[in-house]
Design a protein around this motif. Structure first.
Motif, PDB file in Angstrom:
ATOM      1  N   PHE A 168     -16.723 -21.255 -27.664  1.00  0.00           N
ATOM      2  CA  PHE A 168     -15.450 -21.914 -27.368  1.00  0.00           C
ATOM      3  C   PHE A 168     -14.268 -21.065 -27.841  1.00  0.00           C
ATOM      4  CE2 PHE A 168     -18.012 -25.914 -27.199  1.00  0.00           C
ATOM      5  CZ  PHE A 168     -17.673 -26.265 -25.898  1.00  0.00           C
ATOM      6  N   ALA A 169     -14.432 -20.361 -28.948  1.00  0.00           N
ATOM      7  CA  ALA A 169     -13.351 -19.508 -29.431  1.00  0.00           C
ATOM      8  C   ALA A 169     -13.090 -18.347 -28.486  1.00  0.00           C
ATOM      9  CB  ALA A 169     -13.686 -18.987 -30.831  1.00  0.00           C
ATOM     10  N   LEU A 170     -14.155 -17.799 -27.896  1.00  0.00           N
ATOM     11  CA  LEU A 170     -13.985 -16.699 -26.943  1.00  0.00           C
ATOM     12  C   LEU A 170     -13.195 -17.138 -25.712  1.00  0.00           C
ATOM     13  CD1 LEU A 170     -17.488 -14.980 -27.085  1.00  0.00           C
ATOM     14  CD2 LEU A 170     -15.302 -13.904 -27.618  1.00  0.00           C
ATOM     15  N   THR A 171     -13.349 -18.400 -25.338  1.00  0.00           N
ATOM     16  CA  THR A 171     -12.659 -18.892 -24.149  1.00  0.00           C
ATOM     17  C   THR A 171     -11.376 -19.642 -24.485  1.00  0.00           C
ATOM     18  OG1 THR A 171     -14.015 -20.914 -24.218  1.00  0.00           O
ATOM     19  CG2 THR A 171     -14.803 -19.092 -22.869  1.00  0.00           C
ATOM     20  N   GLY A 172     -11.073 -19.809 -25.762  1.00  0.00           N
ATOM     21  CA  GLY A 172      -9.893 -20.591 -26.123  1.00  0.00           C
ATOM     22  C   GLY A 172      -9.129 -20.051 -27.312  1.00  0.00           C
ATOM     23  N   ALA A 173      -9.063 -18.729 -27.450  1.00  0.00           N
ATOM     24  CA  ALA A 173      -8.335 -18.128 -28.576  1.00  0.00           C
ATOM     25  C   ALA A 173      -6.858 -18.012 -28.251  1.00  0.00           C
ATOM     26  CB  ALA A 173      -8.920 -16.759 -28.908  1.00  0.00           C
ATOM     27  N   LEU A 174      -6.318 -19.046 -27.611  1.00  0.00           N
ATOM     28  CA  LEU A 174      -4.953 -18.978 -27.102  1.00  0.00           C
ATOM     29  C   LEU A 174      -3.924 -18.982 -28.225  1.00  0.00           C
ATOM     30  CD1 LEU A 174      -2.950 -19.020 -24.786  1.00  0.00           C
ATOM     31  CD2 LEU A 174      -3.200 -21.488 -24.667  1.00  0.00           C
ATOM     32  N   PHE A 175      -4.075 -19.883 -29.197  1.00  0.00           N
ATOM     33  CA  PHE A 175      -3.089 -19.983 -30.277  1.00  0.00           C
ATOM     34  C   PHE A 175      -3.010 -18.680 -31.060  1.00  0.00           C
ATOM     35  CE2 PHE A 175      -3.788 -24.745 -30.154  1.00  0.00           C
ATOM     36  CZ  PHE A 175      -2.534 -25.007 -29.631  1.00  0.00           C
ATOM     37  N   THR A 176      -4.161 -18.132 -31.405  1.00  0.00           N
ATOM     38  CA  THR A 176      -4.176 -16.896 -32.184  1.00  0.00           C
ATOM     39  C   THR A 176      -3.509 -15.761 -31.423  1.00  0.00           C
ATOM     40  OG1 THR A 176      -6.226 -17.574 -33.282  1.00  0.00           O
ATOM     41  CG2 THR A 176      -5.663 -15.246 -33.371  1.00  0.00           C
ATOM     42  N   GLU A 177      -3.854 -15.605 -30.160  1.00  0.00           N
ATOM     43  CA  GLU A 177      -3.302 -14.512 -29.367  1.00  0.00           C
ATOM     44  C   GLU A 177      -1.815 -14.690 -29.123  1.00  0.00           C
ATOM     45  OE1 GLU A 177      -7.551 -13.925 -27.014  1.00  0.00           O
ATOM     46  OE2 GLU A 177      -5.773 -14.629 -25.938  1.00  0.00           O
ATOM     47  N   SER A 178      -1.376 -15.934 -28.923  1.00  0.00           N
ATOM     48  CA  SER A 178       0.046 -16.183 -28.667  1.00  0.00           C
ATOM     49  C   SER A 178       0.879 -15.970 -29.922  1.00  0.00           C
ATOM     50  CB  SER A 178       0.233 -17.625 -28.154  1.00  0.00           C
ATOM     51  OG  SER A 178      -0.473 -17.837 -26.959  1.00  0.00           O
ATOM     52  N   ILE A 179       0.415 -16.496 -31.057  1.00  0.00           N
ATOM     53  CA  ILE A 179       1.190 -16.402 -32.294  1.00  0.00           C
ATOM     54  C   ILE A 179       1.265 -14.974 -32.800  1.00  0.00           C
ATOM     55  CG2 ILE A 179       1.214 -17.078 -34.732  1.00  0.00           C
ATOM     56  CD1 ILE A 179       0.085 -19.800 -33.839  1.00  0.00           C
ATOM     57  N   PHE A 180       0.135 -14.262 -32.739  1.00  0.00           N
ATOM     58  CA  PHE A 180       0.099 -12.901 -33.271  1.00  0.00           C
ATOM     59  C   PHE A 180       0.394 -11.837 -32.216  1.00  0.00           C
ATOM     60  CE2 PHE A 180      -2.510 -15.312 -36.281  1.00  0.00           C
ATOM     61  CZ  PHE A 180      -1.938 -14.925 -37.482  1.00  0.00           C
ATOM     62  N   GLY A 181       0.669 -12.254 -30.979  1.00  0.00           N
ATOM     63  CA  GLY A 181       1.044 -11.299 -29.936  1.00  0.00           C
ATOM     64  C   GLY A 181      -0.069 -10.366 -29.528  1.00  0.00           C
ATOM     65  N   LEU A 182      -1.292 -10.897 -29.410  1.00  0.00           N
ATOM     66  CA  LEU A 182      -2.450 -10.072 -29.060  1.00  0.00           C
ATOM     67  C   LEU A 182      -2.809 -10.336 -27.595  1.00  0.00           C
ATOM     68  CD1 LEU A 182      -4.502 -10.711 -32.302  1.00  0.00           C
ATOM     69  CD2 LEU A 182      -3.260  -8.627 -31.707  1.00  0.00           C
ATOM     70  N   PRO A 183      -2.915  -9.279 -26.778  1.00  0.00           N
ATOM     71  CA  PRO A 183      -3.130  -9.453 -25.323  1.00  0.00           C
ATOM     72  C   PRO A 183      -4.583  -9.766 -24.976  1.00  0.00           C
ATOM     73  CG  PRO A 183      -3.020  -7.131 -25.845  1.00  0.00           C
ATOM     74  CD  PRO A 183      -2.770  -7.858 -27.139  1.00  0.00           C
ATOM     75  N   GLY A 184      -5.050 -10.928 -25.382  1.00  0.00           N
ATOM     76  CA  GLY A 184      -6.432 -11.301 -25.158  1.00  0.00           C
ATOM     77  C   GLY A 184      -6.626 -12.165 -23.929  1.00  0.00           C
ATOM     78  N   LEU A 185      -7.836 -12.678 -23.796  1.00  0.00           N
ATOM     79  CA  LEU A 185      -8.217 -13.443 -22.610  1.00  0.00           C
ATOM     80  C   LEU A 185      -7.417 -14.737 -22.486  1.00  0.00           C
ATOM     81  CD1 LEU A 185     -10.237 -13.469 -20.249  1.00  0.00           C
ATOM     82  CD2 LEU A 185     -11.818 -14.709 -21.734  1.00  0.00           C
ATOM     83  N   GLY A 186      -7.186 -15.420 -23.603  1.00  0.00           N
ATOM     84  CA  GLY A 186      -6.447 -16.673 -23.568  1.00  0.00           C
ATOM     85  C   GLY A 186      -5.026 -16.481 -23.089  1.00  0.00           C
TER      86      GLY A 186
END
Length: 329
Positions: free
Chosen positions: A264-282
């Protein structure tokens, strides 16, 4: 065991196909105009018609679905601005909004999410299991109550609040914590590690709270079993009883939770990527949703389903290692 794996693979493939068909219906039959959204406000009729036909929206729904599945197996070709673009298998579509094949977009974003999730997963699994085992061995003591109370307090704070505060103040007041950023592991391993250190720490601390409680409860139940009392009666050292017999049995339910959490984290790491500015899947999927970029959304769904199915299969196989009773059954 081989037959079991084959049955699980057949079940996994059927789940993926059913999910794709359902997602296709939800996205492509919705009362929206994806060609108009992609084309934008200054869209000319010729450009709109080109995008509309390139998305195959002029064809019947069953034909669109067949073309999509065919692209996954043998690839497809797309036309953009009079240029023919070959999308090799597995082709997840073409994003006209970003001018790239979906496979390329997701392939660039997936290593970011994998790095975030697995780095933090190692942290919260090690911290949570160690703390839970420590608390279980001291059940009922003041230290046990403090640890349980602390985990409940940490678990009651929303993760995005913790991550937002940490991203604002930790780099400011703790100079030894480097700034967060993404650098590919193959380019600079040290910079890759330092750029993800803060998200790993925050995710590790927050998620370890629940794993401490899971591990504590599982260890208490495991240490009360008859085989543990038998091992103690034989004079086996307490350390070996705890870690060789008790912890191994206690890890079985934790493995289930861990596998699903990682998926679930692999498909929903949206908060982490948005807050820390990481260009991930979420983050890529969220931007595609805002622009109603259907090929990217479908590709994100497919990646998410595959990850969930694979993690479930790995957890089932891990059961046979942790618990011989499952293997014998």
């Amino acid at each position: 065991m081989l037959l079991y794996i084959l049955r699980r693979l057949a079940s996994a493939i059927s789940v993926i196909i059913v999910t794709l068909v359902a997602s296709f219906g939800l996205f492509y039959l919705a009362p929206t105009d994806p060609a108009g959204v992609i084309c934008g406000t200054r869209c000319t009729p010729a450009r709109y018609e080109e995008i509309y036909k390139s998305l195959h929206l002029d064809q019947p729904v069953w034909q669109q679905m067949l073309d999509y599945f065919q692209g996954l197996v043998v690839g497809r070709t797309y036309t953009s601005g009079g240029i023919t673009i070959n999308c090799s298998a597995p082709c997840l579509g073409y994003s006209y909004g970003q001018g790239q094949p979906v496979t390329t977009l997701l392939a660039n974003a997936l290593p970011v999410t994998i790095s975030i999730v697995f780095g933090s997963a190692i942290a919260y699994l090690l911290i949570g299991v160690a703390a839970g085992t420590f608390a279980a061995r001291r059940r009922g003591t003041a230290l046990d109550r403090v640890m349980v109370g602390g985990t409940l307090t940490i678990g009651s704070i929303p993760y995005f609040v913790v991550a937002l505060v940490a991203s604002l103040y930790i780099p400011l007041y703790l100079g030894f914590i480097p700034d967060t950023g993404w650098t590919p592991l193959t380019d600079n391993p040290l910079k890759w590690f330092s750029g993800l250190l803060l998200p790993w720490i925050i995710l590790g601390i927050v998620n370890s709270a629940s794993y401490t409680r899971y591990s504590r409860a599982s260890m208490i139940e495991s240490l009360s079993e008859d085989y543990v009392r038998t091992a103690r009666s034989k004079g086996i050292s307490e350390r070996r009883v705890i870690y060789r017999h008790g912890l191994r049995a206690a890890m079985t339910p934790i493995a289930t939770i861990f596998g699903l959490d990682v998926a679930f984290a692999l498909t929903g790491a949206l908060f982490t990527e948005s807050i820390f500015g990481l260009p991930g899947l979420g983050l890529v999927t969220l931007r595609a949703f805002q622009k109603y970029d259907l090929p990217v959304l479908m590709g994100g769904v497919l990646v998410g389903v595959v990850v969930l199915v694979v993690m479930n299969l790995l957890v089932d196989l891990l059961y046979t290692v942790l618990d011989p009773r499952v293997r014998l059954a």
